[in-house]
Design a protein around this motif. Structure first.
Motif, short mmCIF file in Angstrom:
data_model
loop_
_atom_site.label_atom_id
_atom_site.label_comp_id
_atom_site.label_asym_id
_atom_site.label_seq_id
_atom_site.Cartn_x
_atom_site.Cartn_y
_atom_site.Cartn_z
N ASP A 332 -48.52 25.96 6.87
CA ASP A 332 -49.16 26.39 5.63
C ASP A 332 -49.02 25.36 4.52
OD1 ASP A 332 -50.26 28.71 6.58
OD2 ASP A 332 -48.64 30.01 5.90
N ASP A 333 -47.92 24.59 4.52
CA ASP A 333 -47.78 23.52 3.52
C ASP A 333 -48.85 22.44 3.75
OD1 ASP A 333 -45.65 24.82 2.40
OD2 ASP A 333 -44.11 23.54 3.32
N ASP A 336 -52.18 23.96 2.59
CA ASP A 336 -52.28 24.07 1.14
C ASP A 336 -52.51 22.70 0.49
OD1 ASP A 336 -51.92 26.79 1.30
OD2 ASP A 336 -49.79 26.75 0.78
N TYR A 339 -56.04 21.68 1.23
CA TYR A 339 -56.98 22.46 0.42
C TYR A 339 -57.07 21.88 -0.99
CZ TYR A 339 -58.98 26.56 -1.96
OH TYR A 339 -59.77 27.41 -2.70
N ASP A 340 -55.93 21.55 -1.58
CA ASP A 340 -55.94 20.93 -2.92
C ASP A 340 -56.70 19.61 -2.89
OD1 ASP A 340 -54.46 23.03 -3.94
OD2 ASP A 340 -52.54 21.99 -3.79
N TRP A 358 -62.40 31.11 -1.05
CA TRP A 358 -61.46 31.47 0.00
C TRP A 358 -60.19 32.07 -0.59
CZ3 TRP A 358 -61.56 26.39 3.39
CH2 TRP A 358 -62.80 26.30 4.04
N PRO A 359 -59.74 33.24 -0.13
CA PRO A 359 -58.50 33.83 -0.65
C PRO A 359 -57.28 32.98 -0.31
CG PRO A 359 -59.34 35.10 1.20
CD PRO A 359 -60.40 34.11 0.85
N THR A 360 -57.16 32.58 0.95
CA THR A 360 -56.18 31.60 1.41
C THR A 360 -56.85 30.77 2.50
OG1 THR A 360 -55.27 32.93 3.24
CG2 THR A 360 -54.29 33.24 1.02
N VAL A 361 -56.30 29.60 2.78
CA VAL A 361 -56.90 28.76 3.81
C VAL A 361 -56.77 29.43 5.17
CG1 VAL A 361 -56.84 26.52 4.96
CG2 VAL A 361 -56.42 26.66 2.51
N ARG A 362 -55.59 29.94 5.48
CA ARG A 362 -55.39 30.55 6.79
C ARG A 362 -56.33 31.73 7.00
NH1 ARG A 362 -51.28 30.23 10.86
NH2 ARG A 362 -50.07 28.76 9.60
N GLU A 363 -56.53 32.53 5.96
CA GLU A 363 -57.45 33.66 6.09
C GLU A 363 -58.88 33.18 6.26
OE1 GLU A 363 -58.78 37.76 3.74
OE2 GLU A 363 -57.02 36.62 3.07
N ARG A 371 -60.99 38.94 9.03
CA ARG A 371 -61.17 38.70 7.61
C ARG A 371 -61.69 39.95 6.89
NH1 ARG A 371 -64.45 33.16 7.00
NH2 ARG A 371 -64.25 33.73 4.80
#
Length: 372
Positions: A332-333, A336, A339-340, A358-363, A371
């Protein structure tokens, strides 16, 4: 996440961009598939495109230096991107915006950040972008997955990969040739076998004294996967003698038994597990091509859709970071930070809007049914 389908009659008309070794392999694979038709070869160097076109034996095959221009000129339905990894992002972006679905070579892009941009662009344009993770397409791999399904919870997936190829060229000079150029295949196969994505990794790279590679050509990695299983990778690209297959040598350990697979022949199960035969997935890029055609013709969700495939590249980036930093790295790091970076570099307003939604990248990368 639905995508547009193609309703034209006859074989799917394809342009291949990239006239190197993989581009030529794709050209011959398309030529051999009755549901596909090769209608053009593109390359930045027109002489390379002309040479690859002549190699196909197709009289008068169209060539050009720009895949989109060529695809429009010959009335193609889709584009196969067989360029070098650094070109995957710009070539695929141009094709998607021009209204062409794309079947691309692995990796999805040179970086996870570029992969996220491609996923968002595919959403915005409504076009399919599928990555050919070709080593998923092996009947014995699918058989091994069916066999282990009857053995209860899987705890360990382990692969040994030992080869000694002498490529010459850019691979000999890469900093991390094994992890960056090859390991993604086994990483992706582990995700397929487990039906799970990675959580974290601890990795070490090294280079035996006799290695002919400038960078580290051997690595050990332990991935924690969703659901608690571990995937262990033990590999080398400079180990002559008793070499494994290019798929590696696998052991899958579950609560009631184990499956062994040498990467080529039928897997074995102990205790013996009777399984029903499954559908033939095809072999390597021919299997990828067949699945891509079924997807764009009938809207079937393919294994290699960009959103799903990004996780395999994230495993590579996380492994190289772990090796260089000497510590465990959370997936996840990596997602994230990527994504930035994608937000900071995206220039297309609509694609940027998709990324920001997107709510989170993984989602965002999870299958559609997860989803909602």
């Amino acid at each position: 996440m639905s995508f547009r389908t193609i309703e034209s009659e006859g074989p799917l008309r394809l342009v291949v961009v990239g006239a190197g070794g993989m581009g030529r392999a794709w050209a011959h694979t398309i030529k051999a598939d009755p549901d596909a038709e090769l209608v053009g070869m593109a390359d930045l160097y027109v002489e390379a495109a002309e040479s690859a076109a002549a190699d196909t034996g197709i009289p008068g095959l169209a060539v050009g230096t720009d895949a989109v221009e060529l695809a429009r000129r010959v009335g193609a339905d889709a584009i196969v991107n067989a360029t070098i990894p650094e070109a995957h992002h710009p070539v695929t972006i141009a094709a998607l915006h021009a209204g062409f679905p794309v079947l691309g070579e692995k990796p999805v892009a040179a970086t996870v950040a570029e992969g996220l941009s491609l996923a968002a662009t595919a959403e915005h344009t409504g076009q399919l972008f599928m990555v050919s993770q070709s080593r998923r397409y092996h009947p014995a791999l699918h058989q091994a997955k069916r066999q282990v399904a009857g053995l209860g919870t899987v705890g360990i997936v382990a692969v040994d990969f030992f080869k000694s190829p002498r490529f010459g060229g850019f691979r000999d000079e890469m900093a991390s040739p094994l992890l960056l150029d090859m390991a993604i295949h086994q990483f992706d196969m582990a995700r397929f076998l487990l039906d799970a994505d990675p959580v974290s990794v601890s990795c070490e790279e090294y280079n035996p004294g006799w290695s002919w590679y400038a960078g580290d050509a051997a690595a050990n990695a332990v991935f924690a996967m969703e659901g608690g299983a571990r995937f262990t990778y033990n590999g080398s690209w400079c180990s002559p003698g008793h070499e494994t297959s290019w798929n590696g040598s696998w052991r899958i350990s579950a609560e009631r038994g184990s499956v062994l697979w040498d990467g080529e022949n039928d897997p074995s199960t102990d205790p013996d597990e009777e399984t029903e035969p499954g559908d033939d997935p095809g072999r390597e890029i021919a299997g990828s091509l067949r699945e891509f055609i079924a997807a764009v013709r009938h809207g079937r969700e393919p294994m290699g859709r960009v959103h799903a495939n990004i996780m395999s590249l994230a495993m590579v980036e996380a492994a190289t970071q772990s090796a260089s930093q000497g510590r465990r790295v959370a997936i996840d790091d990596v997602l994230d930070r990527s994504y930035d970076a994608a937000l900071a570099t995206e220039r297309d307003a609509e694609t940027l809007g998709v990324l920001k939604s997107w709510p989170t990248v993984r989602e965002a990368l999870s299958p559609q049914e997860e989803r909602h």
